[in-house]
Design a protein around this motif. Structure first.
Motif, PDB file in Angstrom:
ATOM      1  N   LYS A 137      -8.462   7.151  -5.082  1.00  0.00           N
ATOM      2  CA  LYS A 137      -9.391   6.419  -5.947  1.00  0.00           C
ATOM      3  C   LYS A 137      -9.071   6.544  -7.432  1.00  0.00           C
ATOM      4  CE  LYS A 137     -11.787   5.393  -2.274  1.00  0.00           C
ATOM      5  NZ  LYS A 137     -11.728   4.017  -1.736  1.00  0.00           N
ATOM      6  N   TYR A 138      -8.624   7.725  -7.850  1.00  0.00           N
ATOM      7  CA  TYR A 138      -8.439   7.950  -9.283  1.00  0.00           C
ATOM      8  C   TYR A 138      -7.048   7.516  -9.751  1.00  0.00           C
ATOM      9  CZ  TYR A 138      -9.510  10.192 -13.755  1.00  0.00           C
ATOM     10  OH  TYR A 138      -9.772  10.419 -15.084  1.00  0.00           O
ATOM     11  N   PHE A 139      -6.014   8.039  -9.089  1.00  0.00           N
ATOM     12  CA  PHE A 139      -4.645   7.680  -9.470  1.00  0.00           C
ATOM     13  C   PHE A 139      -4.102   6.489  -8.675  1.00  0.00           C
ATOM     14  CE2 PHE A 139      -4.294  12.363 -10.687  1.00  0.00           C
ATOM     15  CZ  PHE A 139      -4.548  12.105 -12.018  1.00  0.00           C
ATOM     16  N   ARG A 140      -4.769   6.130  -7.575  1.00  0.00           N
ATOM     17  CA  ARG A 140      -4.390   4.956  -6.758  1.00  0.00           C
ATOM     18  C   ARG A 140      -2.898   4.954  -6.470  1.00  0.00           C
ATOM     19  NH1 ARG A 140      -5.828   1.781 -11.412  1.00  0.00           N
ATOM     20  NH2 ARG A 140      -5.730   3.888 -12.286  1.00  0.00           N
ATOM     21  N   VAL A 141      -2.449   6.039  -5.873  1.00  0.00           N
ATOM     22  CA  VAL A 141      -1.020   6.274  -5.684  1.00  0.00           C
ATOM     23  C   VAL A 141      -0.440   5.265  -4.699  1.00  0.00           C
ATOM     24  CG1 VAL A 141       0.721   7.938  -4.988  1.00  0.00           C
ATOM     25  CG2 VAL A 141      -1.346   8.720  -6.165  1.00  0.00           C
ATOM     26  N   GLU A 142       0.668   4.652  -5.072  1.00  0.00           N
ATOM     27  CA  GLU A 142       1.424   3.767  -4.198  1.00  0.00           C
ATOM     28  C   GLU A 142       2.695   4.491  -3.768  1.00  0.00           C
ATOM     29  OE1 GLU A 142       3.660  -0.615  -4.254  1.00  0.00           O
ATOM     30  OE2 GLU A 142       2.620   0.155  -6.037  1.00  0.00           O
ATOM     31  N   VAL A 143       2.944   4.542  -2.464  1.00  0.00           N
ATOM     32  CA  VAL A 143       4.066   5.292  -1.915  1.00  0.00           C
ATOM     33  C   VAL A 143       5.108   4.318  -1.379  1.00  0.00           C
ATOM     34  CG1 VAL A 143       4.775   7.006  -0.211  1.00  0.00           C
ATOM     35  CG2 VAL A 143       2.552   7.206  -1.319  1.00  0.00           C
ATOM     36  N   LYS A 144       6.358   4.581  -1.716  1.00  0.00           N
ATOM     37  CA  LYS A 144       7.468   3.755  -1.240  1.00  0.00           C
ATOM     38  C   LYS A 144       8.548   4.657  -0.647  1.00  0.00           C
ATOM     39  CE  LYS A 144       6.862   0.227  -4.862  1.00  0.00           C
ATOM     40  NZ  LYS A 144       7.534  -0.521  -5.973  1.00  0.00           N
ATOM     41  N   GLY A 145       9.222   4.154   0.385  1.00  0.00           N
ATOM     42  CA  GLY A 145      10.359   4.859   0.959  1.00  0.00           C
ATOM     43  C   GLY A 145      10.019   6.126   1.718  1.00  0.00           C
ATOM     44  N   ILE A 146       8.787   6.224   2.224  1.00  0.00           N
ATOM     45  CA  ILE A 146       8.407   7.447   2.944  1.00  0.00           C
ATOM     46  C   ILE A 146       9.265   7.639   4.192  1.00  0.00           C
ATOM     47  CG2 ILE A 146       6.641   6.308   4.325  1.00  0.00           C
ATOM     48  CD1 ILE A 146       6.393   9.830   2.809  1.00  0.00           C
ATOM     49  N   GLU A 147       9.819   6.544   4.726  1.00  0.00           N
ATOM     50  CA  GLU A 147      10.654   6.640   5.930  1.00  0.00           C
ATOM     51  C   GLU A 147      11.981   7.338   5.661  1.00  0.00           C
ATOM     52  OE1 GLU A 147      11.643   2.896   3.755  1.00  0.00           O
ATOM     53  OE2 GLU A 147       9.767   3.862   4.413  1.00  0.00           O
ATOM     54  N   ASN A 148      12.320   7.551   4.390  1.00  0.00           N
ATOM     55  CA  ASN A 148      13.563   8.253   4.062  1.00  0.00           C
ATOM     56  C   ASN A 148      13.471   9.757   4.318  1.00  0.00           C
ATOM     57  OD1 ASN A 148      15.167   6.038   3.184  1.00  0.00           O
ATOM     58  ND2 ASN A 148      14.033   5.993   1.261  1.00  0.00           N
ATOM     59  N   ILE A 149      12.274  10.261   4.498  1.00  0.00           N
ATOM     60  CA  ILE A 149      12.102  11.654   4.915  1.00  0.00           C
ATOM     61  C   ILE A 149      12.268  11.695   6.427  1.00  0.00           C
ATOM     62  CG2 ILE A 149      10.514  13.604   5.041  1.00  0.00           C
ATOM     63  CD1 ILE A 149       9.227  12.645   2.489  1.00  0.00           C
ATOM     64  N   PRO A 150      13.191  12.477   6.954  1.00  0.00           N
ATOM     65  CA  PRO A 150      13.436  12.470   8.405  1.00  0.00           C
ATOM     66  C   PRO A 150      12.202  12.874   9.202  1.00  0.00           C
ATOM     67  CG  PRO A 150      14.569  14.292   7.329  1.00  0.00           C
ATOM     68  CD  PRO A 150      14.056  13.425   6.242  1.00  0.00           C
ATOM     69  N   SER A 151      12.132  12.343  10.425  1.00  0.00           N
ATOM     70  CA  SER A 151      10.979  12.611  11.288  1.00  0.00           C
ATOM     71  C   SER A 151      10.977  14.025  11.836  1.00  0.00           C
ATOM     72  CB  SER A 151      10.938  11.602  12.439  1.00  0.00           C
ATOM     73  OG  SER A 151      10.808  10.283  11.949  1.00  0.00           O
ATOM     74  N   LYS A 152      12.128  14.636  11.924  1.00  0.00           N
ATOM     75  CA  LYS A 152      12.205  16.014  12.406  1.00  0.00           C
ATOM     76  C   LYS A 152      13.356  16.719  11.702  1.00  0.00           C
ATOM     77  CE  LYS A 152      14.947  14.602  16.434  1.00  0.00           C
ATOM     78  NZ  LYS A 152      15.037  14.644  17.904  1.00  0.00           N
ATOM     79  N   GLY A 153      13.286  18.022  11.723  1.00  0.00           N
ATOM     80  CA  GLY A 153      14.312  18.820  11.058  1.00  0.00           C
ATOM     81  C   GLY A 153      14.001  19.017   9.584  1.00  0.00           C
ATOM     82  N   GLY A 154      14.748  19.902   8.982  1.00  0.00           N
ATOM     83  CA  GLY A 154      14.524  20.232   7.588  1.00  0.00           C
ATOM     84  C   GLY A 154      15.007  19.156   6.636  1.00  0.00           C
ATOM     85  N   ALA A 155      14.392  19.108   5.464  1.00  0.00           N
ATOM     86  CA  ALA A 155      14.781  18.185   4.395  1.00  0.00           C
ATOM     87  C   ALA A 155      14.298  18.758   3.075  1.00  0.00           C
ATOM     88  CB  ALA A 155      14.197  16.793   4.625  1.00  0.00           C
TER      89      ALA A 155
END
Length: 368
Positions: A137-155
């Protein structure tokens, strides 16, 4: 005078005794039909009560039918409303029961924390819930490219740092927690000062933060965790407003060495919007030394407005996760190669800086 002869109206004979011809109707084709034939041509169902067609409904019956339909619809609406109320009450009952069970586990100590002090249940149900209104609500953050973080394993997520207070790290943590399709959690590496402050120290540990040292980071990565680091440190978060969105030095590349040892990808992350929440126009260095802080910010509202001046400005944020940079193709001794670490560090830094410039060009306004 002779008696008059009465001739009935329906008699087939005329008054002079001659028989009358039966009356016939003319059809459209010019042929005449007998009354019986004409009766047979009446459409089936046009007569009330006749089968095979629509029945003529009296006006009163139609009104009654409409009223009964409206009454049934009203009853259905009432039933739906009552059903919705019952479902809402059941949902509240489940929430209350869940809250009581949560409190019982906290009081009795029936919950788990890992070796770093991370309390997953407390983070999911309490800490994220407290940060989410600020994020949504306050910063109204828009997120892009979240799929670039792998689904499993370290990053290893490497991001720019800014904003006078480290709210950007917390917003990045909520972004991963709430948007990643695999429901991943971000474990932030924090500076020593965070773990020296009362209350803040305990909350940071519960939220999964740990000391910004290579050993802790490597252990988390080898356990398959997503680790976040902001290599600019205090140089980035405490830089003056005139140098906003200009990345500071990324240290000696320690985060690259850690990723090489763990063989995990590096995910660059660019955050736009945090630079303007506390426009730092001055730094009271003497006061900062007395308090043991790396800097003491002076903004247009702080310390002039007291506690009210500590409120961040409601800027519009964008967090973009870039293409991961793999490190598993390097030999084990690559972590000791200073030239390789320098090149990879510069590559990550340049990718973050380029994305920042691109996001700034696309931004319509600081606040919208």
């Amino acid at each position: 005078m002779a008696d008059a002869k009465v001739i009935p109206f329906d008699d087939d004979r005329s008054r002079n005794g001659t028989p009358q011809r039966s009356v016939r109707r003319r059809t459209a084709g010019g042929r005449r039909k007998a009354p019986a034939d004409a009766a047979r041509d009446i459409p089936v169902g046009s007569v009330p009560g006749q089968l095979g067609g629509e029945r003529a409904v009296p006006k009163d019956a139609s009104t009654a039918s409409t009223a009964s339909t409206a009454s049934a619809a009203s009853a259905g609406d009432e039933a739906a409303a009552s059903g919705g109320q019952a479902a809402g009450a059941a949902a509240w009952d489940r929430r209350i029961a869940g809250g009581l069970a949560f409190l019982r586990r906290r009081i009795t100590g029936d919950y788990e924390v890992d070796e770093f002090g991370y309390d997953k249940e407390l983070t999911d149900q309490v800490l994220m819930s407290l940060l989410r209104p600020l994020y949504e609500k306050y910063f109204r953050v828009e997120v892009k490219g979240i799929e670039n973080i792998p689904s499993k394993g370290g990053a290893l997520v490497v991001a720019n740092h800014s904003g006078t207070l480290p709210l950007d790290g917390l917003m990045m943590q909520v972004a991963v927690h709430d948007n990643h399709p695999a429901g991943r959690h971000l474990r932030l590496l924090a500076a020593d000062l965070v773990f020296m402050l009362p209350v803040i120290n305990e909350l940071a540990r519960k939220a999964g933060h740990t000391l910004a040292c290579g050993e802790d980071a490597e252990r988390l990565l080898q356990q398959g965790e997503v680790v976040g680091v902001m290599p600019e440190g205090f140089k980035g978060i405490g830089k003056p407003f005139g140098e906003r969105y200009k990345l500071q030095r990324f240290g000696r590349g320690g985060f690259v060495s850690t990723a090489l040892r763990a063989g995990t990808p590096i995910v660059p992350c660019s955050i736009v919007g945090a630079e303007e929440i506390y426009p730092m126009i001055g730094n009271a260095k003497t006061l900062a030394r007395l308090l043991g802080f790396p800097y003491f910010p002076i903004t247009p509202t702080f310390p002039w407005l007291g506690p009210l001046g500590a409120m961040p400005l409601p800027t519009k944020w964008t967090i973009q996760f870039g293409e991961p940079i793999p490190t598993d193709g390097y030999p084990p001794e690559a972590a000791e190669d200073p030239m390789l670490m320098f090149n990879l560090t510069d590559q990550v830094r340049e990718q973050i800086q380029h994305t920042l410039y691109k996001l700034l060009v696309q931004r319509r306004s600081v606040f919208f």
